[in-house]
Design an enzyme around this catalytic site. Sequence first.
Site, PDB file in Angstrom:
ATOM      1  N   GLY A 170      -7.660  -1.892  -5.954  1.00  0.00           N
ATOM      2  CA  GLY A 170      -6.571  -0.942  -5.747  1.00  0.00           C
ATOM      3  C   GLY A 170      -6.785   0.360  -6.496  1.00  0.00           C
ATOM      4  O   GLY A 170      -6.514   1.453  -5.971  1.00  0.00           O
ATOM      5  N   ASP A 171      -7.278   0.264  -7.726  1.00  0.00           N
ATOM      6  CA  ASP A 171      -7.568   1.463  -8.505  1.00  0.00           C
ATOM      7  C   ASP A 171      -8.600   2.337  -7.800  1.00  0.00           C
ATOM      8  O   ASP A 171      -8.441   3.555  -7.692  1.00  0.00           O
ATOM      9  CB  ASP A 171      -8.114   1.081  -9.885  1.00  0.00           C
ATOM     10  N   THR A 172      -9.668   1.707  -7.350  1.00  0.00           N
ATOM     11  CA  THR A 172     -10.744   2.466  -6.722  1.00  0.00           C
ATOM     12  C   THR A 172     -10.293   3.084  -5.408  1.00  0.00           C
ATOM     13  O   THR A 172     -10.614   4.239  -5.105  1.00  0.00           O
ATOM     14  CB  THR A 172     -11.960   1.555  -6.493  1.00  0.00           C
ATOM     15  N   GLY A 175      -8.324   6.071  -6.154  1.00  0.00           N
ATOM     16  CA  GLY A 175      -9.213   7.153  -6.552  1.00  0.00           C
ATOM     17  C   GLY A 175      -9.879   7.810  -5.363  1.00  0.00           C
ATOM     18  O   GLY A 175      -9.995   9.040  -5.295  1.00  0.00           O
TER      19      GLY A 175
END
Length: 399
Positions: A170-172, A175
Site C-alpha cells: 500500500g505504501d509503494t 508513492g
Amino acid sequence: MLPDTPLSDLKVLELGQLIAGPYCGQVLADFGAEVIKIEPPGKGDAMRQWGEADANGEPLWWNVIGRNKQSLTLDLRQPRGQQILRELAAEADILIENFRPGTMEKWGLGYDALAQRNPGLIMVRVTGFGQDGPYATRAGFAAVCEAMGGLRYVSGYPDRAPVRVGISLGDTLAGVHGALGALLALHQRERTGRGQVVDSAIFESVLGMMESLIPDYARAGKIRERSGSFLPKIAPSNAYPARDGRDVIIGANQDSVFRRLCEMMGQPTLADHPDYATHRARGDNQQAIDAAVAGWTRQHDADDIVAWLAEAGVPAGLVYRAPEMLDDPHFQAREAIVEIADRHGRPLPMQNVFPRLSATPGRVRHVGPALGEHSDAVLKDWLALDDAGIAALRDGGVI
C-alpha cells in the site's frame, strides 16, 4: 543536472519519512529529478534503521529508498527551519510530504502559504486516509490501509485469517500514485502556470487496484473471498507441484492457450470436452481441471515443465526468491538488477529503474546518502548562503 534523463530540470523537496512519501521521491529521483530529502537533524528518516543489516551493521534498505537523493538536515519545528523551508519551496517544482493532515499547516507550511511565493508549486501529500473525511487525522500505516482498501480480506486461504502481502504494498502504491499525480499536475502547469495539490491516500491506492470487487457486490451480490493460490473461476491458473518438490506457476485459462497445454499434457481431446471447452466451463469445473494439470506436473521436474511449456507458448514459471533472481539469465540480460557502489565503495546489488524509456532512461546514480551529507551544498546552491550563515544554522541546531 542530468540532461539525458527526463526529469533533470525538476527540483523536488521530499519531507516526511518511512516508505510512501520517500518512494514517491525515489521514483522522481530515478528519472533524474534533483530530489532534496529533508530530515530531522541527528536522527534522520527512520528508514535508515529499517530492514536487514550487512556484516558491518549497516541497514541495507536505506540504500534503495534513499538512492539518487541528496540529504539536507533541517529542524522544521524551529521557526528558522520553517523559514528556510519556505525559501527552498520558493525554488522548487514539487514538494512531497507524508505527515498527518494539518501538520504542515501547523508549521505555517501549508500549500496556500507556500503557493503565495511560488504559485507553480506542486505539493504531493501522501497519507493513509487522505486530506479530508472523518478518518483523515488517523495514523495510517500500510497494513491498516491495505485492509480498508480490500486487499487484506482477499489475501490468503479461506479456512484461515487474512494474511498480509509480504511487502508494504500500500505504501509503494501510494508513492507511485503520488509520482503519477505530480507528473499530471506538471502537465497541467504547462497550460496554466499554476501548481496544485496531489492527494494520494494509501487506502485509495489499494482500492484502485481491486478490479471488479465493488461492482461484483453492488450488482451481483457477490463478495470476493480468499481463495489461496488461485482466482475463482479462472482456470487453469495455479501453482502446480512438480516431481522434484518445487511448484510451477501455470496460467492457461485462455481457450487457445489451454488447448496448447492439453496437447503438451498428451490429452488434446480435453480442450474439446464440454466441461473445459470454454472459459466459463473451465471456471465451473476448476477443481477437476486443476487436478488434471497437477496429475501431469507431478510426473516431471519443474525445470523441464517450464521449458516445455515455454516452447509450446503456455505461460509458466517458477517461484523466485532473491537467489534465483540474481542467477537468472533474463534478469542479467535486461540488467533488471544492477550493482552500485555503496558509500564505502563496496558493490551492492539492487533492483534497477523501471519502467524503461528507450531514449531517456532513468538510472541508479548512487545509494542513499549519509545523513546531512549535502546540507552545505544545497543551502549554498539553492539559497546562496555562505559558510558563516551555514555555521550559524548548525550551531543553533537548525541543520
